[in-house]
Design a protein around this motif. Structure first.
Motif, PDB file in Angstrom:
ATOM      1  N   ALA A 103      13.154 147.548  12.723  1.00 32.30           N
ATOM      2  CA  ALA A 103      12.940 148.407  11.553  1.00 32.30           C
ATOM      3  C   ALA A 103      13.846 149.634  11.609  1.00 32.30           C
ATOM      4  N   GLN A 104      14.026 150.169  12.811  1.00 30.40           N
ATOM      5  CA  GLN A 104      14.846 151.372  12.959  1.00 30.40           C
ATOM      6  C   GLN A 104      16.321 151.110  12.676  1.00 30.40           C
ATOM      7  N   ARG A 105      16.715 149.870  12.740  1.00 26.84           N
ATOM      8  CA  ARG A 105      18.090 149.521  12.403  1.00 26.84           C
ATOM      9  C   ARG A 105      18.337 149.616  10.900  1.00 26.84           C
ATOM     10  N   GLY A 106      17.253 149.657  10.138  1.00 29.16           N
ATOM     11  CA  GLY A 106      17.386 149.732   8.686  1.00 29.16           C
ATOM     12  C   GLY A 106      17.619 148.365   8.104  1.00 29.16           C
ATOM     13  N   GLY A 107      18.216 148.347   6.961  1.00 28.86           N
ATOM     14  CA  GLY A 107      18.509 147.075   6.306  1.00 28.86           C
ATOM     15  C   GLY A 107      17.401 146.643   5.370  1.00 28.86           C
ATOM     16  N   SER A 108      17.625 145.507   4.754  1.00 26.96           N
ATOM     17  CA  SER A 108      16.723 145.031   3.708  1.00 26.96           C
ATOM     18  C   SER A 108      15.353 144.621   4.242  1.00 26.96           C
ATOM     19  N   ARG A 109      15.226 144.355   5.538  1.00 31.91           N
ATOM     20  CA  ARG A 109      13.947 143.911   6.099  1.00 31.91           C
ATOM     21  C   ARG A 109      13.218 145.002   6.879  1.00 31.91           C
ATOM     22  N   ALA A 110      13.686 146.228   6.795  1.00 34.08           N
ATOM     23  CA  ALA A 110      13.092 147.318   7.572  1.00 34.08           C
ATOM     24  C   ALA A 110      11.601 147.477   7.284  1.00 34.08           C
ATOM     25  N   ARG A 111      11.240 147.423   6.019  1.00 30.72           N
ATOM     26  CA  ARG A 111       9.827 147.565   5.636  1.00 30.72           C
ATOM     27  C   ARG A 111       8.990 146.427   6.241  1.00 30.72           C
ATOM     28  N   GLU A 112       9.518 145.214   6.181  1.00 32.36           N
ATOM     29  CA  GLU A 112       8.825 144.048   6.749  1.00 32.36           C
ATOM     30  C   GLU A 112       8.630 144.218   8.265  1.00 32.36           C
ATOM     31  N   PHE A 113       9.680 144.682   8.950  1.00 24.34           N
ATOM     32  CA  PHE A 113       9.578 144.873  10.398  1.00 24.34           C
ATOM     33  C   PHE A 113       8.598 145.994  10.743  1.00 24.34           C
ATOM     34  N   ARG A 114       8.551 147.034   9.937  1.00 24.81           N
ATOM     35  CA  ARG A 114       7.578 148.113  10.155  1.00 24.81           C
ATOM     36  C   ARG A 114       6.149 147.576  10.036  1.00 24.81           C
ATOM     37  N   ALA A 115       5.935 146.734   9.030  1.00 23.56           N
ATOM     38  CA  ALA A 115       4.613 146.118   8.843  1.00 23.56           C
ATOM     39  C   ALA A 115       4.270 145.198  10.019  1.00 23.56           C
ATOM     40  N   THR A 116       5.249 144.465  10.502  1.00 28.62           N
ATOM     41  CA  THR A 116       5.038 143.598  11.665  1.00 28.62           C
ATOM     42  C   THR A 116       4.688 144.432  12.891  1.00 28.62           C
ATOM     43  N   ALA A 117       5.402 145.530  13.080  1.00 28.79           N
ATOM     44  CA  ALA A 117       5.110 146.419  14.213  1.00 28.79           C
ATOM     45  C   ALA A 117       3.689 146.962  14.112  1.00 28.79           C
TER      46      ALA A 117
END
Length: 154
Positions: A103-117
């Motif tokens: 998520a910290q890398r940013g990009g189009s999936r950052a929100r998804e990775f934050r939710a996964t975390a």
């Protein structure tokens, strides 16, 4: 303890019992966060039901949560005997850390990775009896550290 945790995360794979968790730690430490999530998910898929049953049984029997830090030999044996619970809580934690890094890398999936975390940290937080052995001679709680991570993510 939490300061030491940040410095020691790279050596945690030494205490993992399950191969999937050893692989998750290894790939996490190599910076391959997507692979770390895949390995952690494998552990979670195989172990989480038993870990949740173990957690519930300990709670039902009003067993005190194990200590963190340096512990007696008797406590160490008791903690290590809970391998499935320990490895599952660690797998959720590795998944959370890996998703947070993506998520910290940013990009189009950052929100998804934050939710996964968040979801992984929430799951780790529930496994309050899980402990991870640091080869430097002490235990830490994925539940406690996941709680700290959740406070930062919100």
């Amino acid at each position: 303890m939490k300061t030491l945790f940040v410095l020691a995360i790279a050596v945690m794979s030494a205490s993992a019992e399950e191969q999937c968790l050893q692989d998750a730690w290894k790939t996490y430490n190599q910076g391959d966060y997507a692979a770390a999530i895949r390995f952690a998910d494998g552990c979670i898929s195989n172990l989480h039901q038993q870990a949740e049953r173990n957690q519930a049984a300990l709670m039902d029997h009003h067993e005190p949560e194990p200590p963190t830090g340096a512990v007696s030999d008797a406590d160490k044996r008791k903690i290590f005997a809970r391998g499935v619970l320990n490895d599952t809580s660690a797998a959720y934690f590795v998944k959370g850390e890996s998703a947070k890094a993506l998520a910290q890398r940013g990009g189009s999936r950052a929100r998804e990775f934050r939710a996964t975390a968040r979801a992984a940290y929430e799951a780790a937080k529930k496994l309050t009896y899980g402990r991870v052995w640091d080869p430097n001679g002490w235990f830490w709680s994925p539940s406690e550290v996941a709680g700290d991570r959740l406070a930062i993510l919100k």
